[in-house]
Design an enzyme around this catalytic site. Structure first.
Site, mmCIF file in Angstrom:
data_model
loop_
_atom_site.group_PDB
_atom_site.id
_atom_site.type_symbol
_atom_site.label_atom_id
_atom_site.label_comp_id
_atom_site.label_asym_id
_atom_site.label_seq_id
_atom_site.Cartn_x
_atom_site.Cartn_y
_atom_site.Cartn_z
ATOM 1 N N LEU A 262 26.024 35.206 38.424
ATOM 2 C CA LEU A 262 27.389 34.709 38.393
ATOM 3 C C LEU A 262 28.096 35.291 39.610
ATOM 4 O O LEU A 262 27.790 36.407 40.035
ATOM 5 C CB LEU A 262 28.107 35.155 37.114
ATOM 6 C CG LEU A 262 27.613 34.589 35.783
ATOM 7 C CD1 LEU A 262 28.394 35.219 34.628
ATOM 8 C CD2 LEU A 262 27.739 33.074 35.745
ATOM 9 N N ASP A 263 29.044 34.552 40.160
ATOM 10 C CA ASP A 263 29.822 35.094 41.270
ATOM 11 C C ASP A 263 30.533 36.376 40.841
ATOM 12 O O ASP A 263 30.822 36.577 39.655
ATOM 13 C CB ASP A 263 30.869 34.080 41.738
ATOM 14 C CG ASP A 263 30.236 32.836 42.331
ATOM 15 O OD1 ASP A 263 29.063 32.893 42.727
ATOM 16 O OD2 ASP A 263 30.931 31.799 42.397
ATOM 17 N N LYS A 264 30.858 37.199 41.808
ATOM 18 C CA LYS A 264 31.523 38.479 41.544
ATOM 19 C C LYS A 264 32.723 38.317 40.611
ATOM 20 O O LYS A 264 32.870 39.062 39.640
ATOM 21 C CB LYS A 264 31.971 39.116 42.862
ATOM 22 C CG LYS A 264 32.803 40.381 42.700
ATOM 23 C CD LYS A 264 33.290 40.900 44.043
ATOM 24 C CE LYS A 264 34.190 42.110 43.872
ATOM 25 N NZ LYS A 264 34.705 42.612 45.174
ATOM 26 N N THR B 125 33.543 35.739 38.693
ATOM 27 C CA THR B 125 33.337 34.876 37.523
ATOM 28 C C THR B 125 32.867 35.751 36.372
ATOM 29 O O THR B 125 31.975 36.583 36.546
ATOM 30 C CB THR B 125 32.287 33.791 37.817
ATOM 31 O OG1 THR B 125 32.764 32.942 38.863
ATOM 32 C CG2 THR B 125 32.012 32.952 36.586
ATOM 33 N N ARG C 17 32.700 25.564 41.566
ATOM 34 C CA ARG C 17 33.863 25.712 42.444
ATOM 35 C C ARG C 17 33.854 24.646 43.537
ATOM 36 O O ARG C 17 34.888 24.027 43.841
ATOM 37 C CB ARG C 17 33.873 27.111 43.056
ATOM 38 C CG ARG C 17 33.955 28.219 42.006
ATOM 39 C CD ARG C 17 33.584 29.579 42.580
ATOM 40 N NE ARG C 17 34.524 30.012 43.602
ATOM 41 C CZ ARG C 17 34.314 31.089 44.368
ATOM 42 N NH1 ARG C 17 33.210 31.804 44.241
ATOM 43 N NH2 ARG C 17 35.218 31.428 45.268
#
Length: 346
Positions: A152-154, A156, A256
């Site tokens: 997961l993105d930082k 998120t 996104r």
């Protein structure tokens, strides 16, 4: 080429008692660049590492700190003080608090907090989920990437699965490749969205900005995102929608990028901001409003279909009333399970 010299004149021992490497530069090397000479004299260290030491002031020429491009005159004495590099700590255990949703001998399911980087990389060599996993589960050091099979993105938040054995890692990777892992997200976006839709657009590195991904990129990989609107809201007369997004693929920044390509950027997204209304600067929310709220997969050993569900963290819950929504708009676990079971059976 100059050879490292040590106090006992043993050229095979690079590090002396004072922890520096001593190099005497022959006269015939006059005009050579410092970084080139260091690379030739110290082949055990990469050029990038040696350059970093020069820039950090850990290399002295005749007792003075200089630049990597410094041209030698010949006859100088060089001292190199080896420095620990941040990547040396990338796979070090760290006592990082983790929200463990489920664990058994095969896998671990984590509810990742926003702000936590998943895997060490440039700029984030420590303090990552991987470092925390190695602290709480030391046996993961024997697995590639400490059992991490997706990210997961930082900024998120939400659910992730981590393998705890080689067999489980193989199974989870296969399921991800076959697109049978169910991943559902909650996304708050700007705009008046359709009630539902599907985005089919490749995702790849933006050719004009290497820090961004782009939709419809000819060099990108196929990507598909399904979405449906759960609620409408408003902030300072600008439309807001809460979407449930389902991934059929798992490309970097996929949700996104896909939603921005439709003209519906996520609230708080610092990177993908096209068509973000001017009133966004009045909203005190500083990360992309994205939460992985449901995860479903086949257990690697029992082959049982398993599902986990987690409501958004406090910052997203606090966002709801600011955009004219209540907690009633959030999915209910019973309805979610019914929907996932229906998808699985079909």
């Amino acid at each position: 080429m100059a050879l490292p010299q040590t106090p006992d004149s043993n050229p095979t021992d690079y590090i002396d008692e004072e922890d520096f490497i001593s190099l005497d530069i022959p006269l015939e090397m006059a005009g050579e660049r410092l970084d080139k000479v260091l690379a030739g004299s110290l082949p055990d260290y990469s050029r990038n590492r040696l350059k970093a030491w020069v820039e950090a002031g850990a290399v002295m020429v005749d007792g003075k700190v200089t630049k990597a491009r410094y041209l030698l005159r010949g006859g100088e004495s060089i001292k190199v003080f080896p420095q620990e590099m941040p990547e040396q700590f990338a796979f070090s255990p760290e006592d990082i608090k983790l929200d463990i949703v489920y664990e058994d001998e095969s896998l671990i399911v984590i509810n990742k907090q926003p702000g936590l980087v998943v895997h060490p990389a440039a700029g984030n060599w420590s303090g990552t989920l991987l470092n925390g996993l190695l602290f709480h589960y030391p046996e993961l050091k024997s697995l590639p990437r400490a059992g991490i099979v997706h990210r997961l993105d930082k900024d998120t938040s939400g659910l992730m699965v981590v393998a705890r054995s080689a067999q489980a890692q193989t199974s989870l990777v296969r399921q991800l490749q076959e697109r049978t892992v169910g991943r559902r997200y909650l996304a708050w976006v700007w705009g008046d969205t359709p009630s539902q839709g599907k985005v089919l657009a490749s995702v790849g590195r933006d050719q004009r900005d290497r820090l961004r991904m782009a939709a419809g990129n000819a060099q990108g990989k196929p990507a598909a995102t399904l979405y449906r609107r759960l609620a409408k809201g408003v902030f300072n007369e600008s439309n807001v929608a809460l979407l449930e997004c389902r991934l059929e693929t798992g490309r970097t920044h996929q949700i996104r990028v896909h939603l921005e390509s439709l003209g519906f950027p996520l609230l708080g997204d610092p990177v993908y901001r096209k068509k973000t209304p001017g009133v966004a600067k009045l909203l005190p929310f500083e990360r992309q409003a994205l939460h992985a709220y449901a995860l479903s997969l086949q257990h690697p050993l029992s082959h049982q279909w398993m599902t986990w569900f987690r409501l958004p963290p406090p910052d997203l819950m606090d966002l709801l009333p600011q955009v004219g929504m209540t907690t009633e708009v959030l999915p209910k676990e019973e309805a979610l399970l019914a929907s996932i079971n229906n998808d699985h059976q079909s």
